[in-house]
Design an enzyme around this catalytic site. Structure first.
Site, PDB file in Angstrom:
ATOM      1  N   ARG A 137       7.094  -4.752   7.836  1.00  0.00           N
ATOM      2  CA  ARG A 137       6.181  -4.199   6.835  1.00  0.00           C
ATOM      3  C   ARG A 137       5.796  -2.763   7.169  1.00  0.00           C
ATOM      4  O   ARG A 137       5.644  -2.405   8.333  1.00  0.00           O
ATOM      5  CB  ARG A 137       4.907  -5.034   6.736  1.00  0.00           C
ATOM      6  CG  ARG A 137       5.083  -6.403   6.107  1.00  0.00           C
ATOM      7  CD  ARG A 137       3.734  -7.075   5.922  1.00  0.00           C
ATOM      8  NE  ARG A 137       2.894  -6.312   5.014  1.00  0.00           N
ATOM      9  CZ  ARG A 137       1.577  -6.476   4.892  1.00  0.00           C
ATOM     10  NH1 ARG A 137       0.962  -7.370   5.654  1.00  0.00           N
ATOM     11  NH2 ARG A 137       0.888  -5.763   4.029  1.00  0.00           N
ATOM     12  N   ILE A 138       5.611  -1.962   6.120  1.00  0.00           N
ATOM     13  CA  ILE A 138       5.001  -0.645   6.245  1.00  0.00           C
ATOM     14  C   ILE A 138       3.557  -0.814   5.824  1.00  0.00           C
ATOM     15  O   ILE A 138       3.265  -1.116   4.656  1.00  0.00           O
ATOM     16  CB  ILE A 138       5.699   0.406   5.345  1.00  0.00           C
ATOM     17  CG1 ILE A 138       7.202   0.447   5.636  1.00  0.00           C
ATOM     18  CG2 ILE A 138       5.054   1.770   5.536  1.00  0.00           C
ATOM     19  CD1 ILE A 138       7.563   0.879   7.036  1.00  0.00           C
ATOM     20  N   GLY A 174      -0.120  -0.585   4.494  1.00  0.00           N
ATOM     21  CA  GLY A 174      -0.715   0.209   3.430  1.00  0.00           C
ATOM     22  C   GLY A 174       0.169   0.346   2.206  1.00  0.00           C
ATOM     23  O   GLY A 174      -0.221   1.001   1.240  1.00  0.00           O
ATOM     24  N   HIS A 212       1.022  -4.456  -2.773  1.00  0.00           N
ATOM     25  CA  HIS A 212      -0.230  -5.102  -3.164  1.00  0.00           C
ATOM     26  C   HIS A 212       0.100  -6.358  -3.943  1.00  0.00           C
ATOM     27  O   HIS A 212       1.085  -6.402  -4.688  1.00  0.00           O
ATOM     28  CB  HIS A 212      -1.073  -4.143  -4.018  1.00  0.00           C
ATOM     29  CG  HIS A 212      -2.489  -4.592  -4.188  1.00  0.00           C
ATOM     30  ND1 HIS A 212      -2.868  -5.512  -5.144  1.00  0.00           N
ATOM     31  CD2 HIS A 212      -3.623  -4.236  -3.527  1.00  0.00           C
ATOM     32  CE1 HIS A 212      -4.177  -5.706  -5.059  1.00  0.00           C
ATOM     33  NE2 HIS A 212      -4.654  -4.953  -4.086  1.00  0.00           N
ATOM     34  N   ARG A 213      -0.720  -7.370  -3.775  1.00  0.00           N
ATOM     35  CA  ARG A 213      -0.507  -8.647  -4.451  1.00  0.00           C
ATOM     36  C   ARG A 213      -0.516  -8.484  -5.977  1.00  0.00           C
ATOM     37  O   ARG A 213       0.202  -9.193  -6.699  1.00  0.00           O
ATOM     38  CB  ARG A 213      -1.608  -9.628  -4.019  1.00  0.00           C
ATOM     39  CG  ARG A 213      -1.504 -11.030  -4.595  1.00  0.00           C
ATOM     40  CD  ARG A 213      -0.409 -11.825  -3.915  1.00  0.00           C
ATOM     41  NE  ARG A 213      -0.533 -13.232  -4.242  1.00  0.00           N
ATOM     42  CZ  ARG A 213      -1.211 -14.111  -3.491  1.00  0.00           C
ATOM     43  NH1 ARG A 213      -1.806 -13.725  -2.388  1.00  0.00           N
ATOM     44  NH2 ARG A 213      -1.284 -15.375  -3.838  1.00  0.00           N
ATOM     45  N   LYS A 242       2.150  -3.602  -9.107  1.00  0.00           N
ATOM     46  CA  LYS A 242       3.587  -3.379  -8.989  1.00  0.00           C
ATOM     47  C   LYS A 242       3.922  -1.934  -9.353  1.00  0.00           C
ATOM     48  O   LYS A 242       5.070  -1.577  -9.579  1.00  0.00           O
ATOM     49  CB  LYS A 242       4.350  -4.344  -9.897  1.00  0.00           C
ATOM     50  CG  LYS A 242       4.009  -5.811  -9.633  1.00  0.00           C
ATOM     51  CD  LYS A 242       4.148  -6.189  -8.153  1.00  0.00           C
ATOM     52  CE  LYS A 242       3.680  -7.609  -7.884  1.00  0.00           C
ATOM     53  NZ  LYS A 242       3.633  -7.923  -6.431  1.00  0.00           N
ATOM     54  N   ARG A 282      11.359  -1.751  -5.785  1.00  0.00           N
ATOM     55  CA  ARG A 282      10.942  -3.162  -5.718  1.00  0.00           C
ATOM     56  C   ARG A 282       9.480  -3.344  -6.099  1.00  0.00           C
ATOM     57  O   ARG A 282       8.912  -4.417  -5.921  1.00  0.00           O
ATOM     58  CB  ARG A 282      11.178  -3.684  -4.296  1.00  0.00           C
ATOM     59  CG  ARG A 282      12.669  -3.824  -3.976  1.00  0.00           C
ATOM     60  CD  ARG A 282      12.993  -3.724  -2.505  1.00  0.00           C
ATOM     61  NE  ARG A 282      12.169  -4.559  -1.648  1.00  0.00           N
ATOM     62  CZ  ARG A 282      12.215  -4.523  -0.306  1.00  0.00           C
ATOM     63  NH1 ARG A 282      13.062  -3.688   0.297  1.00  0.00           N
ATOM     64  NH2 ARG A 282      11.448  -5.297   0.404  1.00  0.00           N
ATOM     65  N   ASN A 287      -1.155   1.369  -1.394  1.00  0.00           N
ATOM     66  CA  ASN A 287      -2.357   0.749  -1.929  1.00  0.00           C
ATOM     67  C   ASN A 287      -3.597   1.511  -1.454  1.00  0.00           C
ATOM     68  O   ASN A 287      -3.483   2.555  -0.806  1.00  0.00           O
ATOM     69  CB  ASN A 287      -2.418  -0.742  -1.545  1.00  0.00           C
ATOM     70  CG  ASN A 287      -2.408  -0.946  -0.031  1.00  0.00           C
ATOM     71  OD1 ASN A 287      -3.067  -0.242   0.709  1.00  0.00           O
ATOM     72  ND2 ASN A 287      -1.635  -1.930   0.420  1.00  0.00           N
ATOM     73  N   ASP A 296      -5.594   1.151   0.877  1.00  0.00           N
ATOM     74  CA  ASP A 296      -5.777   1.310   2.325  1.00  0.00           C
ATOM     75  C   ASP A 296      -4.938   2.448   2.912  1.00  0.00           C
ATOM     76  O   ASP A 296      -5.205   2.890   4.025  1.00  0.00           O
ATOM     77  CB  ASP A 296      -5.399   0.008   3.047  1.00  0.00           C
ATOM     78  CG  ASP A 296      -6.269  -1.155   2.623  1.00  0.00           C
ATOM     79  OD1 ASP A 296      -7.498  -0.994   2.652  1.00  0.00           O
ATOM     80  OD2 ASP A 296      -5.727  -2.204   2.250  1.00  0.00           O
ATOM     81  N   ARG A 300     -20.106 -23.213 -12.438  1.00  0.00           N
ATOM     82  CA  ARG A 300     -19.421 -24.493 -12.242  1.00  0.00           C
ATOM     83  C   ARG A 300     -18.888 -24.589 -10.816  1.00  0.00           C
ATOM     84  O   ARG A 300     -18.296 -23.647 -10.284  1.00  0.00           O
ATOM     85  CB  ARG A 300     -18.260 -24.621 -13.231  1.00  0.00           C
ATOM     86  CG  ARG A 300     -17.559 -25.974 -13.186  1.00  0.00           C
ATOM     87  CD  ARG A 300     -16.545 -26.090 -14.306  1.00  0.00           C
ATOM     88  NE  ARG A 300     -15.825 -27.349 -14.258  1.00  0.00           N
ATOM     89  CZ  ARG A 300     -16.261 -28.502 -14.727  1.00  0.00           C
ATOM     90  NH1 ARG A 300     -17.457 -28.551 -15.301  1.00  0.00           N
ATOM     91  NH2 ARG A 300     -15.544 -29.601 -14.655  1.00  0.00           N
TER      92      ARG A 300
END
Length: 377
Positions: A252-253, A255, A258-259, A262, A305, A310, A312, A354
């Site tokens: 991973r790189i 920063g 993100h979930r 895209k 991709r 992001n 951070d 709820r």
């Protein structure tokens, strides 16, 4: 039934607070683009928006800002208690314990009426900055500095943390950073706060749970990892080769990615401009250069991709310039996000509060016979 791993794509409530268009890289607080808020608003005004669902009129903003300023000071016995916390403790552990202890000191802790929640929420929003600043001072072997009511929330935070009144430019940098981090939908920490509060626990318990969730390196702690990445790379000249080696190993790189997004995280775009300002005026050009090279080199492979910087990615350079070591990056995140947590709790309570009770797909055996202890040897 299909299992939604990580609750991906599951809708459990309705909300007007935050809209994220991950495909287009857009973020809105109550319909207002985040770029406009970061450029034109203040943390106090943005917090009013998150708690009330609209921008305040001038007098409302003045009264709201003054109400927050009056609540900044901490009880003397809580400050004394801070001095007994381990100096080696991570600042997020310090904050988590401080919020829990502050709740125990409130004789009306269990009151979760709408009015009580709002008042307690204001208290926490005002005091988070004071708690984090006090922790920074104590870690440096110094006495905490009492808050001032004549400074903005961002300026007062920097004053308490560093012992000197910040320049208007520094205060504006912090203000923008707090706005960008104040809210982001039902991320892990906000969902945790809602899950806890849906049991009708007290606000302090729900916020303590949120702080604990934010502490994780896959959530709030990611900005620390970016600065460690910069330290590992060392120089701009080494950055391209470092990225190529990481990508070749499928590592991973930090920063990037993100979930939800895209496309380019809109908050990262604002922070990139702030980081560039820091690089040009305050001598952090090496860190900024490293990040730009990493973004460019990694982007050749990752952008197609849907993987982009992001929030951070650039925030650490800004925080470092404002006098904070990397272990305080996530607490700064919390100083901002407390507004979003409180806003969501108020909204969820108004909706119906709820109780959250998700299910799970059972994949174990059934009717397994009990084997007596002596037969298990």
């Amino acid at each position: 039934m299909e299992v939604a791993r990580g609750l991906e794509g599951v809708l459990f409530t309705e909300s007007r607070m935050c809209y994220i268009d991950g495909q287009q890289g857009k973020l809105y607080y109550y319909g207002i683009p985040i770029q406009e808020l970061a450029e034109k608003s203040s943390f106090e005004e943005t917090t009013f928006l998150l708690l009330h669902g609209r921008l305040p009129r001038r007098q409302e903003l003045e009264e709201f800002s003054a109400a927050l300023a009056r609540r900044r000071a901490l009880p003397a016995h809580l400050l004394e208690s801070f001095k007994r916390y381990p100096v080696s403790a991570h600042p997020m552990s310090f904050l988590r314990t401080a919020v829990s202890e502050f709740g125990m000191l409130d004789p009306t802790e269990g009151d979760i009426s709408r009015e009580a929640l709002y008042e307690k929420g204001l208290d926490l929003i005002a005091k988070f900055a004071t708690i984090v600043a006090a922790n920074k001072r104590l870690k440096e072997g110094k006495e905490p500095i009492p808050p001032r009511e004549d400074l903005s929330h961002a300026a007062n935070f920097l004053y308490m943390a560093n012992g000197v009144e910040p320049s208007p430019e520094q205060a504006r940098l912090m203000d923008a950073a707090l706005i960008l981090h104040a809210e982001h939908g039902f991320n892990a920490s906000t969902f945790t706060a809602i899950a806890a509060f849906s049991t009708e626990t007290d606000l302090y318990s729900a916020i303590t749970a949120a702080v604990a969730s934010l502490k994780g390196p896959r959530h709030g702690g990611a900005n620390e990892a970016v600065m460690r990445m910069i330290q590992e790379i060392g120089t701009p000249e080494r950055a391209r080769e470092w990225v190529r080696e990481k990508l070749a190993k499928k590592e991973r790189i930090m920063g990037m990615g993100h979930r939800v997004y895209k496309a380019f995280d809109p908050r990262a775009g604002v922070l990139e401009k702030l980081a560039r300002l820091v690089a040009e005026k305050h001598g952090h050009s090496k860190e900024y250069q490293i990040l730009k090279i990493v973004e460019e080199e990694a982007g050749k492979v990752l952008n197609p991709r849907g993987i982009y910087p992001n929030v951070d990615f650039y925030s650490g350079v800004v925080y470092s310039d404002l006098g904070f070591s990397l272990e305080f990056f996530t607490p700064i995140f919390a100083v901002a996000r407390i507004s979003g947590w409180v806003g969501h709790i108020l909204e969820y309570q108004e909706l119906d509060n709820r109780l959250l009770r998700p299910g799970a797909k059972y994949v174990g055996e059934l009717d397994v016979p009990y084997v007596p202890l002596e037969a298990r040897e």
